[in-house]
Enzyme design. Structure first.
Site, short mmCIF file in Angstrom:
data_model
loop_
_atom_site.label_atom_id
_atom_site.label_comp_id
_atom_site.label_asym_id
_atom_site.label_seq_id
_atom_site.Cartn_x
_atom_site.Cartn_y
_atom_site.Cartn_z
CB SER A 679 -0.95 0.00 1.20
OG SER A 679 -0.23 0.11 2.41
CE LYS A 722 -3.18 2.15 4.89
NZ LYS A 722 -2.89 1.54 3.58
#
Length: 827
Positions: A679, A722
């Site tokens: 990611s 996030k």
């Protein structure tokens, strides 16, 4: 990348509106005020695949069609499956009662009786009553005047016959001048005088030799007759004993007929019971004196069989606590009672040990010796579930020694044999019981995690043939159409089942929204019932603290906030280190070769986002890109894969005409733990391109997303956490309106961020930028056009890609010059 694809590169995208960050559940769309008004919902809502699989497993007949139910730990799989099985097995036939009885041919091999449900209790009570009444009936019969007279008549007739023989012999002896006398040495004949008195020794001496010879000869003949008479006595005694035994059998049969017939009349259609009753009556008749002797009323124990004597000597061979240990043989060990069962039984065994599954044989200790009998046989879960369903936790089963192998053996053979581990593995050679095995008919339902299922499928060759039905729990369900209302009914059922306060519809709406957050997808709802159940109970607690009769939206929100607060100590310490500039993260300014990446940490029940500085450095080289995390063995294989994909993108875009002539290094700064996943590959690519093209990047942005070799930004997990992780850092430093997070456009439908993030975006103080391509992201970070290649494939000189291309071209030329001049490239 083709020319047409290059033409598709667009400018920097706009940030998302606040409405795109969170999908609300409109309370007005819920047609109730509180959950008390809702009808019961299904616990299996959204589990159509699971329901279909379990229903198939329940219905299909044949060996091996047992069920493995798998799903995440956070789902109450066992409770849901158990409730479903009970609901759907209520119309199935109730299985038989299981009983063990004494084996009169071999006491160490007890026999099993299978009776219609409820009849086991009736038979046990009837046989208990027989055992309790038998002594009284027998004593009364054998103390009766009729029996005593008939026994006396037999004995007197035998005595009379015996005496008559001796009288006749005595008379013949007198006629010959002799008398029959009993002496310590036995019977003998002695001479008589004329007056009938026995001769003294002196009188015998005075007899003539002729008389002596005659008397001796007569005595020898009489002695022969006496011996013949004595030889008939044992036979006559046996005849008397047989006649008395026949009389005892007759009286015992008469005394027990009524008791046994009363029981027999209630079990006319049960042939096995009738055979057992015949054996019981025969045993009573054969051993009536043993029974009476144990009761202190016997006529002597000379006829008691050895097993009865052993029982009398050791009462532990029978069920203790009974006045007459012999009578315990006629009682019933009701192993499984289905009298109260409705439909097929559904049994959950919480502790699936070998004994708890298979059953066991208990022992008693008396005077240092262990003993047992059929009454000490105890059932296992497989006995209780026979004819129905047995639910077992797969992990618990596999952790118990010998349990898994025993279960497979039973399922393979279809027979359940109770034996100790010592017998099974020949560790003991002592005599023990060997109960008759049960022909088993049961569906075993294993409940466990997916990993366990896949490991068993791969490594246990018997598993696929024994568990042919795979039932997979859905982690989430679609949130569309009428699903919010169905989910509300599901929540109402949970609330009622836990005895919680009713939830207001606004509270239910907030729980539904949290269901989407737990699913990590605004278009889905979490089916992880354990987490939802915890939230309901905690919200109920806060309503109780506030002395409210109904749970409100604020109570649900407080429960969510408190869940985070209780688990967030580590997260708060990490953020504190960033605020104190111990852990370096910039949220303003521009830097070359530096970017804010985002990762997700899972600590206990809390997932949270953590920003990380990623840097890149370049120099002349031969196309090497060094992943420092990999070099020091802190990077996992997925992270290394991302680096290789990044390298493929660079070669395709910039090295079609010349080789990459650089040596680059990438690192997660201040990372002291392992790194895995791809990611951050987009962030690493942007940092690397910035370092190559010497284009500064905005530090007010953070980015997450993986990249493919075509330059497309791919979706990742944990997007909400996030975003919130970087938002919290920016809030602590004051939101400027320039800060934000760049995410893959494919993740937009997963957004369910916190209300404070939504509010900041709505006010323009924070931004969420969705991107589809590398070029879109580069323009956001640099403020420089990414550039579109011309017909020759060259980018404009002032574009981002143009600057990267120019630097790589210059590096290639310098490397060629060094090579031509023979200069060693030190990288």
């Amino acid at each position: 990348m083709s020319a047409d694809e290059r033409d598709e590169v667009a400018g920097a995208p706009d940030s998302l509106d606040a409405a795109a960050l969170y999908r609300r559940c409109d309370p007005e769309g819920l047609d109730f005020e509180t959950t008390d008004e809702l009808p019961p919902g299904k616990a299996t809502v959204g589990q159509d695949r699971l329901v279909s699989s379990v229903r198939f497993g329940m219905g299909v007949q044949g060996p091996g069609y047992n069920i493995f139910v798998m799903g995440p730990r956070s789902t109450d799989k066992r409770e849901l499956v158990e409730a479903f099985l009970k609901e759907n097995s209520a119309d199935e036939a109730v299985p038989a009662d299981l009983c063990y009885v004494h084996n009169f041919d071999d006491p160490y091999r007890p026999c099993m009786l299978r009776l219609p449900a409820g009849m086991g209790v009736e038979l046990r009570e009837a046989m208990d009553e027989l055992a309790d009444d038998l002594e009284t009936s027998l004593i009364a019969a054998f103390e009766s005047e009729e029996y005593q007279n008939r026994r006396r008549a037999v004995q007197e007739a035998a005595q009379e016959e015996h005496g008559k023989g001796f009288e006749e012999l005595q008379e013949r002896a007198r006629e010959k001048g002799l008398a029959l006398l009993r002496t310590p040495a036995g019977f003998g004949f002695v001479p008589l005088r004329d007056d009938g008195e026995v001769m003294e020794e002196d009188d015998i001496k005075e007899l003539s030799d002729e008389d002596k010879e005659r008397l001796e000869k007569e005595s020898e003949e009489l002695q022969k007759e006496l011996q013949a008479l004595l030889r008939t006595m044992p036979a006559k005694k046996r005849d008397v004993r047989d006649r008395i035994k026949k009389l005892d059998r007759e009286i015992a049969t008469f005394a027990t007929n009524e008791l046994v017939e009363d029981i027999r009349s209630g079990f006319q259609e049960q042939e096995a019971v009738l055979r057992f009753l015949d054996q019981v009556q025969m045993d009573i008749v054969d051993n009536v004196q043993g029974i009476l002797s144990a009761a202190g009323q016997g006529q002597g124990d000379q006829d008691v069989n050895p097993f009865l004597k052993m029982q009398q000597a050791n009462p532990d061979l029978s069920s203790g606590g009974r006045d007459n240990p012999i009578l315990s043989r006629y009682r019933i060990n009701l192993l499984v009672d289905q009298a109260e069962t409705e439909g097929a039984p559904v049994v959950y065994e919480e502790h699936p040990t070998y004994k708890n599954l298979i059953g066991r044989i208990e022992h008693r200790s008396r005077m240092g010796a262990l003993s047992t009998d059929f009454s000490l046989i105890r059932p296992g879960a497989l006995h209780r579930a026979n004819g129905g369903y047995l639910i077992l936790d797969a992990r618990s089963l596999l952790l118990e020694p010998f349990a898994w192998e025993a279960l497979k053996r039973v399922l393979n053979t279809g027979r359940l044999k109770i034996e100790s581990l010592g017998q099974s593995y020949s560790m003991l050679s002592t005599v023990s019981l060997e109960p008759e095995p049960l022909d088993l008919g049961v569906k075993v339902v294993l409940v466990g995690e997916r990993l366990i299922y896949y490991l068993l499928s791969a490594h246990d060759p018997e598993f696929p043939s024994l568990f042919k039905v795979e039932a997979d729990f859905e982690d989430e369900m679609a949130r569309d159409g009428d699903m919010d209302r169905q989910y509300a009914r599901f929540l109402a059922e949970l609330i009622r089942a836990r005895g919680l306060r009713p939830f207001h519809r606004e509270a239910v709406a907030r729980v539904i929204e949290q269901g989407s957050r737990l699913a990590g997808d605004r278009e889905k709802l979490s089916t992880r019932t354990r987490e939802i159940d915890d939230l309901l109970q905690q919200a109920n607690h806060w309503a109780a603290e506030g002395e409210r009769d109904t749970v409100t939206r604020d109570d649900v929100q407080r429960a969510i906030d408190q869940q985070v607060y209780r688990a967030s100590r580590v997260r708060d310490r990490m953020q504190e280190q960033i605020q104190r500039d111990i852990h370096f993260i910039d949220t303003a300014g521009r830097e070359v070769g530096q970017i804010n990446g985002l990762s997700v940490l899972q600590l206990g029940s809390l997932s949270f986002g953590k920003p990380t500085r990623i840097t890149a450095r370049v120099a002349l080289g031969k196309g090497e890109i060094v992943d420092i995390e990999r070099e020091v063995e802190m990077g996992g294989p997925l992270h290394s894969k991302g680096i290789l994909i990044l390298k493929g993108f660079l070669k395709e875009r910039y090295a079609r005409e010349r080789p990459l002539s650089l040596a680059a290094s990438l690192v997660f700064e201040q990372s002291y733990g392992g790194v895995d996943g791809d990611s951050a590959s987009a962030a690493e690519l942007f940092a690397l391109l910035s370092a190559i093209g010497r284009v500064p990047l905005r530090q007010s942005l953070a980015v997450t997303g993986s990249v493919n070799q075509h330059g497309r930004i791919q979706p990742i997990g944990g997007v909400n956490e996030k975003i919130e992780g970087f938002f919290d850092i920016c809030c602590e430093r004051e939101l400027t309106g320039d800060q934000g997070v760049v995410i893959p456009r494919a993740n937009v439908e997963h957004l369910m961020v916190r209300p404070d993030v939504v509010e900041a975006v709505d006010e323009g103080r924070f931004h969420i930028h969705p991107v589809e391509t590398v070029d879109q992201a580069l323009e956001l970070f640099s403020g420089v056009s990414a550039g579109t290649p011309d017909a020759e494939g060259r980018f404009p000189a002032e574009s981002f890609n143009g600057k990267v291309e120019a630097e790589l071209r210059e590096m290639a030329e310098r490397l060629r010059a060094f090579s031509r001049d023979g200069t060693q490239d030190n990288g």
